[in-house]
Design an enzyme around this catalytic site. Structure first.
Site, PDB file in Angstrom:
ATOM      1  N   ASP A   1      -7.252  48.159  21.241  1.00  0.00           N
ATOM      2  CA  ASP A   1      -5.859  47.786  21.522  1.00  0.00           C
ATOM      3  C   ASP A   1      -5.782  46.937  22.792  1.00  0.00           C
ATOM      4  OD1 ASP A   1      -6.306  49.813  23.340  1.00  0.00           O
ATOM      5  OD2 ASP A   1      -4.586  51.036  22.753  1.00  0.00           O
ATOM      6  N   SER A   2      -6.917  46.795  23.497  1.00  0.00           N
ATOM      7  CA  SER A   2      -6.993  45.846  24.612  1.00  0.00           C
ATOM      8  C   SER A   2      -6.717  44.425  24.123  1.00  0.00           C
ATOM      9  CB  SER A   2      -8.369  45.909  25.287  1.00  0.00           C
ATOM     10  OG  SER A   2      -9.406  45.791  24.332  1.00  0.00           O
TER      11      SER A   2
ATOM     12  N   ASP B   1      -8.979  50.846  16.666  1.00  0.00           N
ATOM     13  CA  ASP B   1      -8.431  51.593  17.806  1.00  0.00           C
ATOM     14  C   ASP B   1      -6.969  51.941  17.539  1.00  0.00           C
ATOM     15  OD1 ASP B   1      -8.483  52.706  20.301  1.00  0.00           O
ATOM     16  OD2 ASP B   1      -8.314  50.802  21.383  1.00  0.00           O
TER      17      ASP B   1
ATOM     18  N   GLU C   1      -7.422  58.195  21.841  1.00  0.00           N
ATOM     19  CA  GLU C   1      -7.585  58.614  23.228  1.00  0.00           C
ATOM     20  C   GLU C   1      -7.142  60.061  23.438  1.00  0.00           C
ATOM     21  OE1 GLU C   1      -5.616  55.883  25.875  1.00  0.00           O
ATOM     22  OE2 GLU C   1      -6.615  54.127  25.012  1.00  0.00           O
TER      23      GLU C   1
ATOM     24  N   GLU D   1     -14.999  56.650  29.210  1.00  0.00           N
ATOM     25  CA  GLU D   1     -14.605  55.459  29.966  1.00  0.00           C
ATOM     26  C   GLU D   1     -14.440  55.784  31.450  1.00  0.00           C
ATOM     27  OE1 GLU D   1     -11.413  53.062  28.381  1.00  0.00           O
ATOM     28  OE2 GLU D   1     -11.303  51.859  30.220  1.00  0.00           O
TER      29      GLU D   1
HETATM   30  O1  KIV Z   1      -8.945  48.879  23.653  1.00  0.00           O
HETATM   31  C1  KIV Z   1     -10.100  48.908  24.089  1.00  0.00           C
HETATM   32  O2  KIV Z   1     -10.791  47.902  24.192  1.00  0.00           O
HETATM   33  C2  KIV Z   1     -10.614  50.208  24.505  1.00  0.00           C
HETATM   34  C3  KIV Z   1     -11.800  50.218  25.405  1.00  0.00           C
HETATM   35  C4  KIV Z   1     -11.413  49.829  26.771  1.00  0.00           C
HETATM   36  C5  KIV Z   1     -12.483  51.526  25.379  1.00  0.00           C
HETATM   37  O3  KIV Z   1     -10.064  51.201  24.153  1.00  0.00           O
END
Ligand code: KIV
Length: 291
Positions: free
Chosen positions: A49-50, A88, A120, A187
């Site tokens: 989700d980044s 994610d 998460e 993380e």
């Molecule tokens: O969204 C993402 O890239 C992540 C990583 C930072 C673990 O969740």
């Protein structure tokens, strides 16, 4: 016929751990990036989700939606032959209820073509992890710095730096394993704390900023390519600096268009000579008619 490479599966990931072979893991959010990562043999891809920070310019991951995440996961899946793909789960796609969690995890698999999902939270999310696994979908747990809960954990900073919080993380990892997570991502936690988790774990433990003892390493692709400028966490290593290369290409394009140096005849389409002559005649005839 070119033979397709064999897809990485969960048993293969476990076999890598067994052999002592480190697992390589990168994010990808689009077709061309996933294609190149897969071509060079990355083992796992996280459609994180980044993406909404790296691609869309948001300041946090919270605005990611299910529709957006599923669409980019499908793009990554179309590119990938071998890598194991993890979707994610975005903010509020699993927190409200087990039903939401199962339905949305299912979308990553059915519409996005992912092989597993990541969510998460440790013990506080155990019920959700268990429900998704019971629905037949592999789940990667994610503990330590969990950006969706940034406010709760005191901001985007390393976790588990006191004896009590470190112990809580060790317990979180145990709980995730007990409820069926196939792997755990740590993380930004101290390397020595991660080492204890790895020692106790019966599942692969992956690290993003949590030290070399873990079974594999994850980084964000925009960080390693030098394409994310808002901030750089301590754990990032830049393997390339693409920003100046892109800036140079954009600058030269602008200069050449302004100067009339691009396009040249090499970049133009050509009309056959006879058709050109016929066009002249057609235009002349039209002009004659008008007059
Ligand atoms: O969204 C993402 O890239 C992540 C990583 C930072 C673990 O969740």
């Amino acid at each position: 016929m070119v033979e397709k490479r064999k897809k990485v599966t969960i048993p293969e990931i476990y076999a890598m751990v067994e052999r002592g072979e480190k697992i390589t893991f990168l994010t990808a959010y689009d077709y061309p990036t996933a294609l190149l990562e897969d071509r060079v043999g990355i083992d796992m891809i996280l459609v994180g989700d980044s993406a909404v920070m790296c691609l869309l310019g948001h300041e946090t991951t919270l605005p990611a939606t299910m529709d957006f995440m599923v669409e980019i996961t499908a793009a990554v899946s179309r590119a990938v032959e071998r890598a194991f793909i993890v979707g994610d789960m975005p903010y509020m796609s699993y927190q409200p209820s087990n039903e939401d969690a199962i339905r949305n995890a299912g979308r990553f698999i059915a519409e996005g073509g992912a092989d597993a999902v990541k969510l998460e939270g440790g013990a506080r999310m155990a019920e959700r992890v268990e429900a998704i696994v019971k629905a037949g979908i592999p789940v990667m747990g994610h503990i330590g710095l969990t950006p969706q809960a940034a406010s709760l954990i005191g901001g985007l900073k390393a976790q588990g730096r006191s004896a009590e919080t470190a112990k809580a993380l060790i317990e979180d990892a145990k709980v995730l394993e007990e409820v069926g997570a196939f792997a755990i991502l740590l993380e930004a936690i101290p390397a020595r704390v991660a080492e204890i988790i790895v020692r106790n774990a019966r599942v692969p433990v992956l690290s993003i900023g949590s030290g070399a003892a873990c079974h594999g390493q994850l980084l964000i692709v925009h960080d390693i390519l030098g394409l994310f400028e808002a901030f750089t966490p301590k754990f990032v290593k830049k393997y390339a600096d693409l920003a100046p290369i892109m800036v140079d290409a954009f600058r030269r394009y602008i200069e050449e268009v302004k100067a009339g140096a691009f396009p040249t005849p090499d970049h133009e389409y050509h009309i056959p000579k006879e058709e050109w002559q016929r066009l002249q005649e057609l235009l002349k005839a039209d002009k004659g008619g008008d007059g």
